[in-house]
Design an enzyme around this catalytic site. Structure first.
Site, PDB file in Angstrom:
ATOM      1  N   GLN A 140       0.858  -1.184   0.000  1.00 46.62           N
ATOM      2  CA  GLN A 140       0.000   0.000   0.000  1.00 46.62           C
ATOM      3  C   GLN A 140       0.892   1.232   0.000  1.00 46.62           C
ATOM      4  OE1 GLN A 140      -2.512  -1.445   3.378  1.00 46.62           O
ATOM      5  NE2 GLN A 140      -4.221  -0.717   2.113  1.00 46.62           N
ATOM      6  N   SER A 141       0.393   2.325  -0.541  1.00 45.91           N
ATOM      7  CA  SER A 141       1.261   3.452  -0.875  1.00 45.91           C
ATOM      8  C   SER A 141       1.639   4.328   0.303  1.00 45.91           C
ATOM      9  CB  SER A 141       0.601   4.334  -1.947  1.00 45.91           C
ATOM     10  OG  SER A 141       0.389   3.591  -3.133  1.00 45.91           O
ATOM     11  N   SER A 142       0.854   4.371   1.364  1.00 44.16           N
ATOM     12  CA  SER A 142       1.127   5.305   2.456  1.00 44.16           C
ATOM     13  C   SER A 142       0.786   4.670   3.792  1.00 44.16           C
ATOM     14  CB  SER A 142       0.314   6.595   2.277  1.00 44.16           C
ATOM     15  OG  SER A 142      -1.077   6.328   2.349  1.00 44.16           O
ATOM     16  N   GLN A 190      -2.976   4.617   4.457  1.00 45.98           N
ATOM     17  CA  GLN A 190      -3.687   3.492   3.862  1.00 45.98           C
ATOM     18  C   GLN A 190      -3.471   2.212   4.667  1.00 45.98           C
ATOM     19  OE1 GLN A 190      -2.486   3.178  -0.229  1.00 45.98           O
ATOM     20  NE2 GLN A 190      -3.422   5.123  -0.824  1.00 45.98           N
TER      21      GLN A 190
END
Length: 431
Positions: free
Chosen positions: A20-22, A25
């Site tokens: 997941q990007s962050s 998230q």
């Protein structure tokens, strides 16, 4: 089972890539994590028994600006021929830039490893699948750029209206409706005002700092958690307070820009402060300031005037010379250089050497400064003599006000220390 999966694929392990990007998230988009981990069931249905899950890149973007140890380890395992399939719920989880995506596809083609997502099995050795993977990689990269562009444009438009408040500097608090209000702590407010008052009386950032250090006064600073911490002031702290338009009641955005360079093969970020005419937004009287905007502008002119550049006399420095930084050469228009000579370095001399130093030309002028300074001092005294008594009284009143301000600041510090001690005592008694 897909006809693209052969026995040589099933004899090797499968690797499931979860990302997941962050960090936001990772903490809040839990359903996405569950769906990605559920890909293990699809791999079991396709015939793999040994499945390794790589989830150490959770919270890291796949745009290529961050190091992803999990992705690098997965590519290394594929290169060694230990992997029969690499899987992700969507292929965009692998990479969002063409370089890493093409690297993964090419390595899988060479060692005959298939790629698996929730819908399809891709065999990079087949030209049609390789073409489709290339298109998907380009679309993933374009989608990320489009989302970034839309987010940036929305942010810029919000900033132009003065509605984007990223963080509140010390002395202010950010409200829920994206506005700035003064910190309710009166001790913090008085400390910020003291910085502006002292600069107005002294006219130098460095001398303002030395005044605080001389009297042992502290200034507030914001911790990463947003809490107020009182520290021994530094030059950067005083300079930021005096030059931040927020303290003049103005909203400002886009004052700096970040440039990325590569040094020694590693990425380096450099921040540059932009000139005011290049700022994205500057809206005076947007909130309650610690000084009026006109006063803030006057302070900026005074700070710029302290720089020893062309057209500026510069801030006063140590020494007996009265005309340092004020005299210019009639021949080349350069500032005269000041030198102290003699056994006790008490004999001053003005000279112009810029033509000689820069262009090899003859020296312009040089003369002793004792008689020139004496003449200037006599002329100044004749002008100010009628108001000498009044000036002495004003100086005495200013000195008294400074002493009162120091005493008031020390009393506020003492009151804050007593409050902290009483609070700690109550917590100890309650425990």
């Amino acid at each position: 089972m897909s006809d693209k999966i052969r026995p040589q694929h099933l004899t090797r392990k499968a690797m499931l890539y979860v990302r997941q990007s962050s960090a936001y998230q990772v903490s809040h988009n839990l359903e996405s994590q569950k769906l990605q981990y559920a890909m293990q069931d699809r791999l079991h249905q396709l015939g793999w028994n040994e499945i390794e899950v790589i989830d150490e890149d959770l919270g890291r973007s796949a745009a290529g600006t961050q190091t992803r140890t999990g992705f690098d380890r997965m590519v290394a395992e594929v290169c060694l021929g230990h992997v029969g399939a690499v899987a992700a719920r969507e292929v965009s989880r692998f990479a969002r830039n063409s370089r890493e995506w093409q690297q993964l596809v090419e390595v899988c083609r060479i060692v005959d490893t298939v790629l698996v997502d929730q819908e399809t099995v891709y065999a990079p050795r087949q030209s049609n699948d390789r073409l489709l993977l290339g298109l998907k990689g380009s679309l993933n990269e374009y989608e990320l750029d489009l989302l970034r562009h839309r987010s940036l444009e929305a942010r810029r438009e919000k900033a132009k209206r003065g509605e984007l408040v990223v963080a509140a500097p010390v002395g202010y608090c950010k409200t829920e409706d994206q506005r700035l209000e003064k910190d309710p702590d009166l001790r913090v407010q008085d400390a910020i005002r003291s910085v502006f008052r002292q600069f107005g009386a002294i006219g130098s950032v460095r001398q303002t700092l030395l005044w605080f250090l001389e009297h042992g006064l502290q200034l507030p600073a914001c911790t990463p958690r947003g809490e107020i911490q009182w520290k021994r002031p530094r030059y950067g702290t005083v300079y930021r307070i005096l030059t931040n338009p927020i303290y003049g009641g103005a909203y400002a955005y886009g004052k700096t820009e970040c440039k990325i360079n590569y040094e020694g093969g590693e990425q380096r970020k450099h921040d540059r402060r932009k000139p005011r005419d290049e700022w994205l937004a500057l809206i005076p009287n947007a909130h309650d300031g610690y000084v009026p905007w006109d006063e803030f502008e006057r302070i900026q002119r005074a700070i710029n005037g302290n720089l020893r550049l062309a057209g500026h006399a510069g801030a006063p420095k140590n020494g007996e010379a009265l005309l340092a930084g004020l005299l210019r050469c009639r021949r080349c228009a350069s500032k005269l250089t000041l030198h102290y000579t003699g056994n006790r370095h008490d004999a001053l001399r003005y000279s112009c050497q810029r033509g000689w130093l820069d262009k090899g030309q003859p020296r312009c002028i040089a003369f002793g400064g004792t008689r020139a300074d004496a003449a200037i001092a006599e002329a100044v005294l004749q002008v100010v003599q009628p108001a000498a008594i009044e000036a002495a009284m004003v100086a005495r009143e200013e000195e008294t006000l400074k002493q009162d301000e120091v005493l008031a600041a020390l009393q506020r510090d003492l009151q804050a220390a007593r409050y902290t001690a009483q609070r700690a005592q109550k917590q100890y008694d309650a425990g």
